[in-house]
Motif scaffolding. Structure first.
Motif, PDB file in Angstrom:
ATOM      1  N   GLY A  14     -14.400   9.668  26.638  1.00 16.25           N
ATOM      2  CA  GLY A  14     -14.772   8.332  27.094  1.00 16.25           C
ATOM      3  C   GLY A  14     -15.774   8.315  28.214  1.00 16.25           C
ATOM      4  O   GLY A  14     -16.496   7.348  28.402  1.00 16.25           O
ATOM      5  N   GLU A  15     -15.825   9.383  29.012  1.00 14.93           N
ATOM      6  CA  GLU A  15     -16.727   9.439  30.161  1.00 14.93           C
ATOM      7  C   GLU A  15     -16.745  10.889  30.626  1.00 14.93           C
ATOM      8  O   GLU A  15     -15.899  11.690  30.226  1.00 14.93           O
ATOM      9  CB  GLU A  15     -16.229   8.514  31.283  1.00 14.93           C
ATOM     10  CG  GLU A  15     -14.742   8.537  31.358  1.00 14.93           C
ATOM     11  CD  GLU A  15     -14.099   7.699  32.436  1.00 14.93           C
ATOM     12  OE1 GLU A  15     -14.690   7.525  33.509  1.00 14.93           O
ATOM     13  OE2 GLU A  15     -12.971   7.292  32.207  1.00 14.93           O
ATOM     14  N   PRO A  16     -17.692  11.209  31.482  1.00 10.14           N
ATOM     15  CA  PRO A  16     -17.688  12.581  31.995  1.00 10.14           C
ATOM     16  C   PRO A  16     -16.406  12.818  32.788  1.00 10.14           C
ATOM     17  O   PRO A  16     -15.947  11.928  33.494  1.00 10.14           O
ATOM     18  CB  PRO A  16     -18.905  12.607  32.931  1.00 10.14           C
ATOM     19  CG  PRO A  16     -19.752  11.437  32.535  1.00 10.14           C
ATOM     20  CD  PRO A  16     -18.803  10.404  32.011  1.00 10.14           C
ATOM     21  N   ASP A  54     -13.054  18.730  26.025  1.00 13.79           N
ATOM     22  CA  ASP A  54     -13.805  17.602  26.579  1.00 13.79           C
ATOM     23  C   ASP A  54     -14.750  17.160  25.472  1.00 13.79           C
ATOM     24  O   ASP A  54     -15.723  17.836  25.159  1.00 13.79           O
ATOM     25  CB  ASP A  54     -14.556  18.075  27.833  1.00 13.79           C
ATOM     26  CG  ASP A  54     -15.471  16.996  28.419  1.00 13.79           C
ATOM     27  OD1 ASP A  54     -15.561  15.895  27.855  1.00 13.79           O
ATOM     28  OD2 ASP A  54     -16.109  17.281  29.452  1.00 13.79           O
ATOM     29  N   THR A  55     -14.434  16.011  24.860  1.00  9.38           N
ATOM     30  CA  THR A  55     -15.127  15.608  23.633  1.00  9.38           C
ATOM     31  C   THR A  55     -16.145  14.513  23.915  1.00  9.38           C
ATOM     32  O   THR A  55     -15.790  13.431  24.368  1.00  9.38           O
ATOM     33  CB  THR A  55     -14.107  15.084  22.602  1.00  9.38           C
ATOM     34  OG1 THR A  55     -13.456  13.926  23.142  1.00  9.38           O
ATOM     35  CG2 THR A  55     -13.050  16.143  22.298  1.00  9.38           C
ATOM     36  N   GLN A  73     -19.659   8.847  20.534  1.00 10.60           N
ATOM     37  CA  GLN A  73     -19.885   7.421  20.764  1.00 10.60           C
ATOM     38  C   GLN A  73     -19.366   6.599  19.586  1.00 10.60           C
ATOM     39  O   GLN A  73     -19.169   7.142  18.493  1.00 10.60           O
ATOM     40  CB  GLN A  73     -21.390   7.129  20.872  1.00 10.60           C
ATOM     41  CG  GLN A  73     -22.135   7.977  21.859  1.00 10.60           C
ATOM     42  CD  GLN A  73     -23.628   7.678  21.837  1.00 10.60           C
ATOM     43  OE1 GLN A  73     -24.277   7.758  20.795  1.00 10.60           O
ATOM     44  NE2 GLN A  73     -24.179   7.338  22.994  1.00 10.60           N
ATOM     45  N   THR A  74     -19.230   5.298  19.818  1.00 11.33           N
ATOM     46  CA  THR A  74     -18.878   4.389  18.728  1.00 11.33           C
ATOM     47  C   THR A  74     -19.831   4.641  17.549  1.00 11.33           C
ATOM     48  O   THR A  74     -19.427   4.674  16.387  1.00 11.33           O
ATOM     49  CB  THR A  74     -19.024   2.924  19.211  1.00 11.33           C
ATOM     50  OG1 THR A  74     -18.230   2.765  20.377  1.00 11.33           O
ATOM     51  CG2 THR A  74     -18.579   1.940  18.138  1.00 11.33           C
ATOM     52  N   ASP A  90     -27.744   8.563  26.687  1.00 15.45           N
ATOM     53  CA  ASP A  90     -27.121   9.365  27.743  1.00 15.45           C
ATOM     54  C   ASP A  90     -28.103  10.364  28.345  1.00 15.45           C
ATOM     55  O   ASP A  90     -28.936  10.925  27.642  1.00 15.45           O
ATOM     56  CB  ASP A  90     -25.933  10.171  27.188  1.00 15.45           C
ATOM     57  CG  ASP A  90     -24.668   9.324  27.096  1.00 15.45           C
ATOM     58  OD1 ASP A  90     -24.577   8.304  27.788  1.00 15.45           O
ATOM     59  OD2 ASP A  90     -23.771   9.701  26.314  1.00 15.45           O
ATOM     60  N   ARG A 125     -24.787   7.086  31.109  1.00 18.51           N
ATOM     61  CA  ARG A 125     -25.746   6.202  30.453  1.00 18.51           C
ATOM     62  C   ARG A 125     -27.021   6.039  31.287  1.00 18.51           C
ATOM     63  O   ARG A 125     -26.979   6.044  32.511  1.00 18.51           O
ATOM     64  CB  ARG A 125     -25.142   4.809  30.256  1.00 18.51           C
ATOM     65  CG  ARG A 125     -23.796   4.779  29.598  1.00 18.51           C
ATOM     66  CD  ARG A 125     -23.812   5.025  28.136  1.00 18.51           C
ATOM     67  NE  ARG A 125     -24.802   4.235  27.436  1.00 18.51           N
ATOM     68  CZ  ARG A 125     -24.964   4.286  26.107  1.00 18.51           C
ATOM     69  NH1 ARG A 125     -24.215   5.082  25.378  1.00 18.51           N
ATOM     70  NH2 ARG A 125     -25.865   3.554  25.518  1.00 18.51           N
ATOM     71  N   ARG A 135     -16.868   0.463  27.387  1.00 22.98           N
ATOM     72  CA  ARG A 135     -18.285   0.176  27.495  1.00 22.98           C
ATOM     73  C   ARG A 135     -18.506  -1.301  27.719  1.00 22.98           C
ATOM     74  O   ARG A 135     -17.947  -2.124  27.021  1.00 22.98           O
ATOM     75  CB  ARG A 135     -18.977   0.582  26.198  1.00 22.98           C
ATOM     76  CG  ARG A 135     -19.785   1.822  26.331  1.00 22.98           C
ATOM     77  CD  ARG A 135     -20.175   2.296  24.971  1.00 22.98           C
ATOM     78  NE  ARG A 135     -21.345   1.599  24.467  1.00 22.98           N
ATOM     79  CZ  ARG A 135     -22.011   2.027  23.403  1.00 22.98           C
ATOM     80  NH1 ARG A 135     -21.609   3.093  22.748  1.00 22.98           N
ATOM     81  NH2 ARG A 135     -23.066   1.393  22.985  1.00 22.98           N
TER      82      ARG A 135
HETATM   83  C1  7RM Z   1     -15.807   7.778  22.256  1.00 25.61           C
HETATM   84  C2  7RM Z   1     -16.456   6.781  23.182  1.00 25.61           C
HETATM   85  C3  7RM Z   1     -19.772   6.230  24.478  1.00 25.61           C
HETATM   86  C4  7RM Z   1     -20.319   6.667  25.804  1.00 25.61           C
HETATM   87  C5  7RM Z   1     -21.264   7.832  25.706  1.00 25.61           C
HETATM   88  C6  7RM Z   1     -21.119   8.464  27.072  1.00 25.61           C
HETATM   89  C7  7RM Z   1     -19.668   8.264  27.406  1.00 25.61           C
HETATM   90  C8  7RM Z   1     -17.910   9.493  26.054  1.00 25.61           C
HETATM   91  C9  7RM Z   1     -17.882  11.442  27.021  1.00 25.61           C
HETATM   92  C10 7RM Z   1     -18.865  10.636  27.653  1.00 25.61           C
HETATM   93  C11 7RM Z   1     -19.410  12.379  29.073  1.00 25.61           C
HETATM   94  C12 7RM Z   1     -17.701  12.784  27.504  1.00 25.61           C
HETATM   95  N1  7RM Z   1     -17.264   5.860  22.592  1.00 25.61           N
HETATM   96  N2  7RM Z   1     -18.844   9.431  27.032  1.00 25.61           N
HETATM   97  N3  7RM Z   1     -17.315  10.704  26.046  1.00 25.61           N
HETATM   98  N4  7RM Z   1     -19.614  11.114  28.670  1.00 25.61           N
HETATM   99  N5  7RM Z   1     -18.492  13.198  28.532  1.00 25.61           N
HETATM  100  N6  7RM Z   1     -16.778  13.615  26.971  1.00 25.61           N
HETATM  101  O1  7RM Z   1     -16.254   6.821  24.352  1.00 25.61           O
HETATM  102  O2  7RM Z   1     -19.030   4.161  22.447  1.00 25.61           O
HETATM  103  O3  7RM Z   1     -17.130   3.706  23.859  1.00 25.61           O
HETATM  104  O4  7RM Z   1     -18.769   5.235  24.632  1.00 25.61           O
HETATM  105  O5  7RM Z   1     -19.256   7.123  26.647  1.00 25.61           O
HETATM  106  O6  7RM Z   1     -21.905   7.762  27.994  1.00 25.61           O
HETATM  107  O7  7RM Z   1     -22.577   7.402  25.406  1.00 25.61           O
HETATM  108  S1  7RM Z   1     -18.050   4.663  23.356  1.00 25.61           S
END
Ligand code: 7RM
Length: 652
Positions: A385-387, A409-410, A413-414, A498, A513, A524
């Protein structure tokens, strides 16, 4: 940029010994095979992974930016998630283990889930719904959400799940954009001891949506609701009179399985369209590569089905793999901060997948909560979901994983549908804060503004050079925006939005982002969406929303507003505006801070200088008065008169 040896966590020996991919050599070989002939690689995964009513011919039709995979093939996502498992021992395996916020428990075996899905699918057919129709699913985290998704998939009705935390207004815009004819909902949802009035929200939304023919209502809490004759139908009555067996429709590979709305850089959410066969193939492949799933596992992803993580890694991925997926209705800290640890111990969870924000809130609560529960069943931990900041990673590893469980650490994105960057836990050494390497078949690169690859260690934009089966097929009803958003910056390559860098070991570090999308607790949110909501308030003239780094939530939302004529900047109005945004969008969008200012800094062409505001909220405290802001803006304006924000400040 290379890391110190202490920052590298090789796969634990006994994990690797039992893993599907148990060595770096085996993994490199797999990546090599995929790289050498991606189409043959994915075709083999699709053939072996899915049941096909009719085999596909052409593997990929790629007319950038439009991809079609597995052409000529016919399959069905619901069949692949259910019927396939009924012929052997898995028919009596738990498909969904559910726990309600009030400790209620239900277990649905594959046979039972199949029966319920068939009944609902038959009921929908009887109401006249057919392949190509669109349904909105607005349900809490209960098994019926899975039943609804799989029933739609069974008959080819494209579903769009709207997160149950979204307001009636957000629901309405999604129903309208999708032109949905059907809504599947519940009376109420439960959240931290409160009852969330889902049906009431649906009623409000439907006042503006004449195209919706039916709302099917599941009684979850049995609280009072209004039912409109002719439109609203009781879920229980509907399925009671329906036949259980519903043959799965033979659908073309590219049939749109679902549309999921996500925030873009404008006020209007984007309807991300996903396919059937390509989506399922890759989601299933990642269940094996990333989660190293075993048949006896209890797997728990703590996301909500309203987000893509819930679609891919609570419903479609685990069920296609024949796994037992745990579903929990409530909040992590309800009624106590150890609810998650209690659930892990109670259901003997083996694989646990959650978000950095959740982990940071656990850190804040202290180690006593997890220490009070038996977490020895855990084998693998995941983050999404985020770093994830390295210190949170280490805490997760030590306190939850007892230094025994690898962490994946996955990054995805949507739009990508499935995980694209992640360690393969038995094969790839982890580094805290890095999503490590692209998975097989994924060609990722880090480029500069011109699209040229940057040297290792240097920051740039993350792009994907080749199409992949689970990629979005477009934005619903808006091919231009699809082209413009993702494919115009670097023609032929997918722009992720990203920033990232790659280290000397080829590891990817995703930083966040680069557009006007902010990430609050992994949700998001478009700053434009917030601004549009604010200017709908009768006292607001203009608004600008920016993200500020937040220790807990990753980012928090700060908004600047100018007011109309006689409106007074009072603390009450500030509170009212925060509540307004929460009501107009969702609770997670409630601004942390509202700043009422006399003017917003703008470029000569009239664009709000969000980047300046971002810097302002990040680097210095803005005091109650507006002078600081104005001075800052005026200064900047004087020195750079005539230039646009991008030119002045660089586009990140
Ligand atoms: C699955 C999900 C996507 C955005 C993506 C990134 C951030 C998601 C990570 C991450 C760093 C990660 N879908 N993001 N996972 N950043 N490391 N492991 O989150 O469409 O809602 O968001 O989330 O910025 O572009 S999402």
């Amino acid at each position: 940029m290379s890391s110190a040896a202490s920052d590298v966590f090789p796969p634990p020996k006994d994990f690797a010994a039992h893993a599907a991919i148990g060595s770096r050599a085996a993994y490199d070989e797999l990546r090599q095979v995929a790289l050498a002939d991606p189409e043959a690689f994915w075709a083999a995964r699709a053939r072996a992974g899915l049941h096909w009513f009719k085999p596909f011919g052409k593997v990929l039709d790629w007319k950038p930016p439009f991809a079609q995979w597995f052409l000529g093939g016919e399959t069905n996502a619901s069949f692949n998630c259910l019927d396939r498992h009924l012929t052997g021992w898995r028919r009596n395996k738990a498909a969904i283990v559910w726990e309600g916020e009030n400790f209620e428990q239900r277990t649905l075996t594959y046979l039972e889930l199949h029966r319920r899905v068939g009944q609902l699918a038959n009921a929908l057919l009887a109401l006249g719904y057919r392949a190509g129709d669109r349904a909105i699913i607005y349900l809490p985290m209960i098994p019926e959400a899975a039943v609804a998704m799989l029933a739609c998939a069974r008959i080819g009705v494209t579903h769009s799940v709207v997160f149950a935390g979204f307001s009636s207004e957000a629901l309405r815009t999604r129903i309208e954009d999708l032109g949905a004819q059907l809504v599947l909902t519940a009376d109420y949802g439960r959240r931290r001891g409160r009852e969330v009035p889902l049906k009431k929200n649906v009623d409000e939304a439907l006042e503006h949506c004449p195209g919706v023919r039916h709302a099917v209502v599941y009684r979850h809490t049995n609280g009072p609701i209004a039912m409109r004759a002719g439109r609203d139908l009781e879920w229980a009555e509907l399925v009671a009179s329906a036949q259980p067996g519903c043959p799965a429709a033979h659908l073309p590979s590219e049939h749109p399985l679902f549309v999921l709305y996500t925030s873009g850089t404008t006020g209007k959410p984007k309807g991300v369209v996903h396919s059937t066969a390509g989506y399922l193939t890759q989601v299933l492949a990642t269940m094996e590569w990333v989660f190293d799933l075993r048949d006896e596992d209890v797997y728990w992803c703590t996301a909500d089905i309203g987000w893509v993580t819930g679609h891919s890694y609570i419903i479609y991925g685990p069920l296609a793999a024949g796994a037992t997926t745990l579903m929990y209705e409530g909040a992590p800290d309800w009624p106590r901060p150890d609810r998650f640890w209690e659930l892990i111990a109670k259901y003997r969870v083996n694989v646990f997948y959650t978000s950095p924000t959740a982990i940071r809130s656990f850190i804040r609560q202290g180690e006593a909560y997890p220490a009070g529960h038996d977490l020895s069943s855990l084998r693998l931990l995941g983050s999404v979901g985020e770093p994830i900041n390295p210190s949170a990673w280490r805490w997760y590893h030590r306190v939850i994983g007892h230094e025994r469980c690898p962490i994946v650490d996955t990054w995805w994105q949507t739009e990508t549908g499935a995980i694209l960057l992640s360690p393969v836990p038995g094969a790839v050494a982890a580094k805290p804060g890095s999503a490590t390497l692209p998975l097989p078949g994924i060609v990722a690169e880090i480029v500069d503004a011109k699209g040229e690859p940057v040297p290792d260690g240097q920051q740039g934009y993350l792009v994907l050079r080749k199409p992949w089966p689970s990629m979005l097929r477009g934005l619903y009803g808006d091919p231009e925006r699809y082209q413009e958003n993702y494919w115009s910056r670097y023609p032929g390559s997918y722009f992720t939005g990203d920033a990232a860098h790659r280290d000397a070991d080829g590891y990817y570090w995703v930083l966040g982002r680069v557009d006007d999308v902010i990430n609050i607790s992994g949700h998001r949110l478009s700053t434009m969406e917030v601004e549009s909501a604010l200017v709908r308030h009768p006292q607001v003239a203009e608004a600008a929303a920016v993200g500020r780094p937040d220790e807990l939530k990753g980012q928090s939302l700060v908004v600047f507003c100018t007011l109309k004529g006689d409106a007074a900047a009072t603390p009450e109005l500030s509170e009212e505006l925060r509540a307004w945004v929460a009501r107009e969008i969702a609770a997670f969008a409630r601004p942390e801070e509202v700043r009422m200012v006399e003017a917003l800094p703008k470029t000569r062409s009239g664009k709000i200088m969000r980047r300046l505001l971002r810097e302002l909220v990040t680097t210095r405290e803005v005091k109650g008065d507006t002078t600081t802001l104005e001075d800052y803006a005026v200064l900047l304006k004087l020195s750079v008169e005539g230039k646009d924000e991008e030119e002045i400040l660089g586009k990140n």
